[in-house]
Design an enzyme around this catalytic site. Structure first.
Site, PDB file in Angstrom:
ATOM      1  N   ARG A  43     -54.427 -22.109   5.632  1.00 29.35           N
ATOM      2  CA  ARG A  43     -55.536 -22.860   5.374  1.00 29.35           C
ATOM      3  C   ARG A  43     -54.948 -24.275   4.544  1.00 29.35           C
ATOM      4  NH1 ARG A  43     -60.422 -20.804   6.168  1.00 29.35           N
ATOM      5  NH2 ARG A  43     -60.638 -18.383   5.421  1.00 29.35           N
TER       6      ARG A  43
ATOM      7  N   GLU B  68     -68.620 -29.415   9.781  1.00 33.81           N
ATOM      8  CA  GLU B  68     -67.887 -28.258  10.166  1.00 33.81           C
ATOM      9  C   GLU B  68     -66.352 -28.281  10.498  1.00 33.81           C
ATOM     10  OE1 GLU B  68     -67.256 -25.207  10.250  1.00 33.81           O
ATOM     11  OE2 GLU B  68     -68.887 -23.904  11.156  1.00 33.81           O
TER      12      GLU B  68
HETATM   13  C1  PRP Z   1     -64.676 -20.548  11.510  1.00 35.22           C
HETATM   14  C2  PRP Z   1     -64.827 -22.191  11.452  1.00 35.22           C
HETATM   15  C3  PRP Z   1     -66.287 -22.044  11.908  1.00 35.22           C
HETATM   16  C4  PRP Z   1     -66.312 -21.272  13.139  1.00 35.22           C
HETATM   17  C5  PRP Z   1     -66.425 -21.640  14.450  1.00 35.22           C
HETATM   18  O1  PRP Z   1     -64.981 -19.727  10.431  1.00 35.22           O
HETATM   19  O2  PRP Z   1     -64.627 -22.396  10.024  1.00 35.22           O
HETATM   20  O3  PRP Z   1     -67.255 -21.787  11.130  1.00 35.22           O
HETATM   21  O4  PRP Z   1     -65.314 -20.279  13.076  1.00 35.22           O
HETATM   22  O5  PRP Z   1     -66.293 -20.441  15.561  1.00 35.22           O
HETATM   23  P1  PRP Z   1     -67.436 -20.485  16.366  1.00 35.22           P
HETATM   24  O6  PRP Z   1     -67.999 -21.603  17.044  1.00 35.22           O
HETATM   25  O7  PRP Z   1     -66.765 -19.323  17.603  1.00 35.22           O
HETATM   26  O8  PRP Z   1     -68.616 -19.679  15.900  1.00 35.22           O
HETATM   27  P2  PRP Z   1     -64.579 -18.358  10.228  1.00 35.22           P
HETATM   28  O9  PRP Z   1     -65.812 -17.684  10.430  1.00 35.22           O
HETATM   29  O10 PRP Z   1     -63.470 -17.797  10.854  1.00 35.22           O
HETATM   30  O11 PRP Z   1     -64.602 -18.412   8.706  1.00 35.22           O
HETATM   31  P3  PRP Z   1     -63.902 -19.308   7.703  1.00 35.22           P
HETATM   32  O12 PRP Z   1     -64.580 -20.748   7.783  1.00 35.22           O
HETATM   33  O13 PRP Z   1     -64.095 -18.390   6.202  1.00 35.22           O
HETATM   34  O14 PRP Z   1     -62.263 -19.308   8.019  1.00 35.22           O
END
Ligand code: PRP
Length: 174
Positions: A162, A96
């Site tokens: 990004r 992640e």
């Molecule tokens: C972001 C990041 C993680 C998540 C973490 O993704 O990449 O996957 O948020 O947040 P949390 O711990 O509060 O769940 P996002 O859903 O923004 O999508 P992306 O990766 O496409 O930017």
């Protein structure tokens, strides 16, 4: 207008990726792990990490429903694209970019855990524990960061920023 200010410089990130790769290489040398990233944010870290890891791995990406626009999130997560390989009996390592509230990872660890992998661990480049809503076990962490909205190194604000090679905080500008 938001202006990015560097929080963690690209050279520090590069050094940390190498350290994490050394640790993971020791732990996964002979395990031929499945590395699974959640799109889109994880793609930058994933691509840096596998090139430093230098052991045989398989790579998959999972597509989860977007959190929606802006800085706050809906909290609702849906799987849009599953992992197209058997997980049972495999060593799975989730990659992640950031753990924030923990909702995404909680969903993902539950989804993967139900498929009976031999082992299931989590590696995140950035951890923002002050925002946590759901406690989740993190096995490998790059940087613990403060509660600020961060972009770059794969992380976005409405699909912008990004591409920035440093981790940046957004500062309001007139
Ligand atoms: C972001 C990041 C993680 C998540 C973490 O993704 O990449 O996957 O948020 O947040 P949390 O711990 O509060 O769940 P996002 O859903 O923004 O999508 P992306 O990766 O496409 O930017």
């Amino acid at each position: 207008m938001d202006k990015p200010r560097v929080l963690i410089h690209r050279e520090e990130i590069e050094k940390k990726v190498a350290e994490l790769a050394d640790e993971l290489r020791r732990d996964y040398q002979d395990k031929h792990p499945l590395l699974i990233g959640a799109l889109k944010g994880s793609f930058v870290f994933m691509s840096d990490l596998i090139r430093k890891l230098n052991i045989p791995v398989e790579i998959y990406f999972i597509m989860l429903s977007s959190y929606g626009a802006g800085r706050e999130t809906s909290g609702k997560i849906k799987l849009l694209q599953r992992v197209k390989t058997p997980i049972r009996g495999r060593h799975v390592l989730v990659i992640e970019d950031i753990v924030d509230r923990g909702l995404t990872l909680s969903f993902l660890l539950d989804y993967l855990g139900r498929r009976k992998p031999s082992s299931l661990k989590l590696c995140t480049m950035f951890d923002k524990p002050s925002r946590r809503v759901v406690e989740i076990p993190i096995d490998y962490v790059g940087f613990t960061i403060p509660d600020a909205f961060v972009v770059g190194y794969g992380l976005d604000l409405d699909e912008k920023f990004r591409y920035l090679p440093d981790l940046c905080v957004l500062e309001e500008q007139e």
